[in-house]
Design a protein around this motif. Structure first.
Motif, PDB file in Angstrom:
ATOM      1  N   GLY A  54       0.837  -1.190   0.000  1.00  0.00           N
ATOM      2  CA  GLY A  54       0.000   0.000   0.000  1.00  0.00           C
ATOM      3  C   GLY A  54       0.876   1.246   0.000  1.00  0.00           C
ATOM      4  N   GLY A  55       0.239   2.410   0.047  1.00  0.00           N
ATOM      5  CA  GLY A  55       0.999   3.657   0.049  1.00  0.00           C
ATOM      6  C   GLY A  55       0.073   4.848   0.198  1.00  0.00           C
ATOM      7  N   PRO A  56       0.618   6.004   0.592  1.00  0.00           N
ATOM      8  CA  PRO A  56      -0.205   7.179   0.875  1.00  0.00           C
ATOM      9  C   PRO A  56      -0.586   8.008  -0.342  1.00  0.00           C
ATOM     10  N   CYS A  57       0.026   7.734  -1.499  1.00  0.00           N
ATOM     11  CA  CYS A  57      -0.194   8.581  -2.677  1.00  0.00           C
ATOM     12  C   CYS A  57      -1.353   8.088  -3.534  1.00  0.00           C
ATOM     13  N   SER A  58      -1.702   8.877  -4.531  1.00  0.00           N
ATOM     14  CA  SER A  58      -2.625   8.464  -5.582  1.00  0.00           C
ATOM     15  C   SER A  58      -1.804   8.162  -6.830  1.00  0.00           C
ATOM     16  N   VAL A  59      -2.194   7.147  -7.588  1.00  0.00           N
ATOM     17  CA  VAL A  59      -1.387   6.741  -8.743  1.00  0.00           C
ATOM     18  C   VAL A  59      -1.323   7.827  -9.812  1.00  0.00           C
ATOM     19  N   TYR A  60      -2.301   8.721  -9.810  1.00  0.00           N
ATOM     20  CA  TYR A  60      -2.325   9.763 -10.846  1.00  0.00           C
ATOM     21  C   TYR A  60      -1.669  11.067 -10.380  1.00  0.00           C
ATOM     22  N   ASP A  61      -1.157  11.095  -9.142  1.00  0.00           N
ATOM     23  CA  ASP A  61      -0.477  12.295  -8.648  1.00  0.00           C
ATOM     24  C   ASP A  61       0.867  12.485  -9.347  1.00  0.00           C
ATOM     25  N   ALA A  62       1.273  13.739  -9.494  1.00  0.00           N
ATOM     26  CA  ALA A  62       2.572  14.038 -10.112  1.00  0.00           C
ATOM     27  C   ALA A  62       3.713  13.504  -9.266  1.00  0.00           C
ATOM     28  N   ASP A  63       3.521  13.426  -7.942  1.00  0.00           N
ATOM     29  CA  ASP A  63       4.589  12.951  -7.060  1.00  0.00           C
ATOM     30  C   ASP A  63       4.395  11.488  -6.649  1.00  0.00           C
ATOM     31  N   ALA A  64       3.585  10.742  -7.423  1.00  0.00           N
ATOM     32  CA  ALA A  64       3.426   9.319  -7.141  1.00  0.00           C
ATOM     33  C   ALA A  64       4.782   8.619  -7.253  1.00  0.00           C
ATOM     34  N   PRO A  65       5.067   7.640  -6.393  1.00  0.00           N
ATOM     35  CA  PRO A  65       6.370   6.968  -6.433  1.00  0.00           C
ATOM     36  C   PRO A  65       6.674   6.425  -7.829  1.00  0.00           C
ATOM     37  N   PRO A  66       7.861   6.734  -8.367  1.00  0.00           N
ATOM     38  CA  PRO A  66       8.200   6.348  -9.750  1.00  0.00           C
ATOM     39  C   PRO A  66       8.657   4.893  -9.864  1.00  0.00           C
ATOM     40  N   ALA A  67       7.736   3.952  -9.676  1.00  0.00           N
ATOM     41  CA  ALA A  67       8.069   2.535  -9.802  1.00  0.00           C
ATOM     42  C   ALA A  67       8.047   2.118 -11.272  1.00  0.00           C
TER      43      ALA A  67
END
Length: 516
Positions: A54-67
């Motif tokens: 899981g994670g605190p971000c949204s997948v569409y956010d500009a700062d979403a983790p770059p996996a």
């Protein structure tokens, strides 16, 4: 790396370490990597499967983790959890959007796909723990719905691509069937073998250390606590006389600790131990110092200086020292590579990581893949005594951070006596192994009292006892009144210089476990 593993990619969830622990509980090895890990780093772990946390971000956010979405194309079984489900949906052609109704906390899930091996022998309706504000609005091509709540998608799968995902958190104890679900993934889907055992770990680690060290010599900074003791015994089993342990009395140890540790390490465990009484050296440096961080830095720096002196002396005797043994644990490794970004320093940690570069020592960290409870299991398999393995955590700066204000020999002696009474009475009540930490704190507060018709003006002592799993959060322990009564009575009657005892009922947060 020789051991096959389940690779958990961390997207910043507060539960990521729990996923690793739940898998280890099934005797399957797991490693946590930041979600930014490159494909070759993942493959270097000999992965049997990938779990997306899981994670605190949204997948569409500009700062979403770059996996790297390529992790979904390795042909390995994949399990997405919460954000992991949304990552899969987003990168494989589905649609994720903010949910009209967010789901946090307890929820009821209906398992629709009863043929799904992930849900084998799990009831059709289960209570789970949710923590999400986004939802999978449209599924990717080839995926089908496997579970739902009244509000949103709760599970999806594409067996042909070997990808499964759930929106809830099977790793937390609030999800009652969570362990069964993870077992199904590990054994029915992945085909993992439950061969990650203490015996296997000891054998493979001893062999690896022996090969790594060769004819070299290693030193270990021994505190007498669980981690450094188990690390030392494990390395000693591998290289024997090529290991020298150094135990330093910094002047702020518990009562009789300097003698007890020596007896345990030399007589009970057979370690080659050098004991250095540097108490006067440390206390001289601490004279007049009241700031907590300054105390920690002084003790850390002075320890390094003492350890450096001993290392050079040992090097002259042995022809050189090549290796440094440390009791680093897996939570330290995970936190050092977290994707959550920098966090504020609450307090500095005392270790031997700041050794002078002139020492040019290479690290041996035999416990860096283990959690605390696993370290204790390894220690039991190494036949180490329980009075070492079940010791409560003790801060590196010792009693210096439990003496508020200036640290003097007299105040150290007062706290040693009071703390010894606390530990003795907690043990006598059968509570020692149930409590994460229990100890006394000497406050820079004097108050008026009366003893034997005589006026007293003496220090106040605070008692602290907390429950915790990992030290990150903690709840105060409601000690039985009779235990508190006995502790208080003994301290004010036996410790000349303390005439008042108080009990700390602050949890962490907002407080910390230690007072400094």
């Amino acid at each position: 790396m020789d051991t096959s593993s389940i690779v958990i990619l961390d997207f910043g969830s507060q539960y990521t370490q729990l996923i690793a622990r739940r898998i280890r509980e099934q005797n399957v090895f797991s490693v946590v990597l930041p979600c930014t890990a490159k494909i070759d780093e993942i493959q270097a772990q000999n992965p049997l499967a990938i779990i997306l946390s899981g994670g605190p971000c949204s997948v569409y956010d500009a700062d979403a983790p770059p996996a790297d979405p390529e992790v979904l194309n390795l042909g390995l079984p994949v399990l997405g959890i919460c954000y992991g489900l949304q990552f899969i949906t987003h990168h494989l052609g589905g649609k994720v959007s903010p949910a009209p109704r967010r789901e946090y906390g307890h929820a009821e899930v209906e398992l629709i796909d009863r043929a799904n091996p992930l849900f084998s022998e799990i009831p059709a309706n289960i209570h789970v723990w949710m923590s999400h504000g986004d939802e999978a609005l449209e599924l990717p091509p080839g995926f089908h719905l496997t579970a739902k709540t009244a509000n949103a998608v709760a599970g999806i799968a594409n067996p042909e691509r070997r990808i499964w995902a759930v929106q809830f958190h099977p790793e937390v104890h609030h999800t009652k069937q969570g362990s069964a679900l993870l077992r199904n993934f590990l054994f029915s889907i992945v085909g993992a073998k439950p061969d990650w055992t203490p015996g296997h770990f000891i054998q493979s680690t001893v062999t690896a250390i022996r090969k790594k060290v060769g004819s070299g010599h290693a030193i270990c900074a021994l505190s007498g606590g669980v981690d450094s003791s188990v690390a030392a015994v494990l390395v000693n089993q591998a290289i024997g006389g090529q290991l020298t342990c150094v135990f330093v009395n910094n002047g702020v140890l518990r009562r009789d600790e300097f003698q007890k540790v020596q007896r345990n390490m030399r007589d009970n465990l057979g370690l080659n131990l050098v004991a250095v009484d540097a108490s006067e050296r440390f206390l001289a440096k601490l004279a007049g110092v009241t700031d907590p961080e300054t105390k920690r830095k002084i003790i850390g720096n002075e320890f390094i200086a003492v350890f450096d002196d001993e290392a050079h002396r040992i090097a002259k005797q042995t022809g050189g020292v090549d290796w440094l043994v440390q009791g680093t644990l897996y939570p330290d490794v995970i936190e050092s590579s977290s994707v959550k970004g920098p966090s504020q320093t609450i307090k500095s940690h005392h270790n031997v990581g700041g050794l002078p570069e002139t020492m040019k020592l290479k690290l041996i960290e035999p416990l860096r893949d283990l959690f605390k409870d696993e370290v204790r299991r390894i220690g039991r398999d190494l036949h180490m005594p329980d009075d070492i393995l079940q010791r409560q955590p003790f801060p590196g700066p010792g009693l210096a951070v439990r003496i508020l204000g200036e640290v003097t020999p007299e105040r150290v002696a007062l706290l040693q006596e009071a703390d010894d009474i606390v530990v003795a009475e907690i043990k006598a009540a059968g509570l020692y192994q149930q409590i994460w930490q229990s100890f006394a704190v000497l406050l820079p507060v004097k108050s008026v009292g009366v003893m034997g018709d005589q006026r007293t003006y003496a220090y106040t002592c605070a008692i602290r006892a907390v429950h915790s799993e990992d030290g990150m959060t903690a709840d105060w322990v409601p000690l039985p009144y009779e235990v508190l009564k006995t502790i208080s009575s003994r301290i004010v009657n036996e410790v000349r210089g303390i005439n008042r005892v108080v009990y700390d009922i602050t949890s962490k947060p907002p407080g910390t476990i230690e007072w400094e």
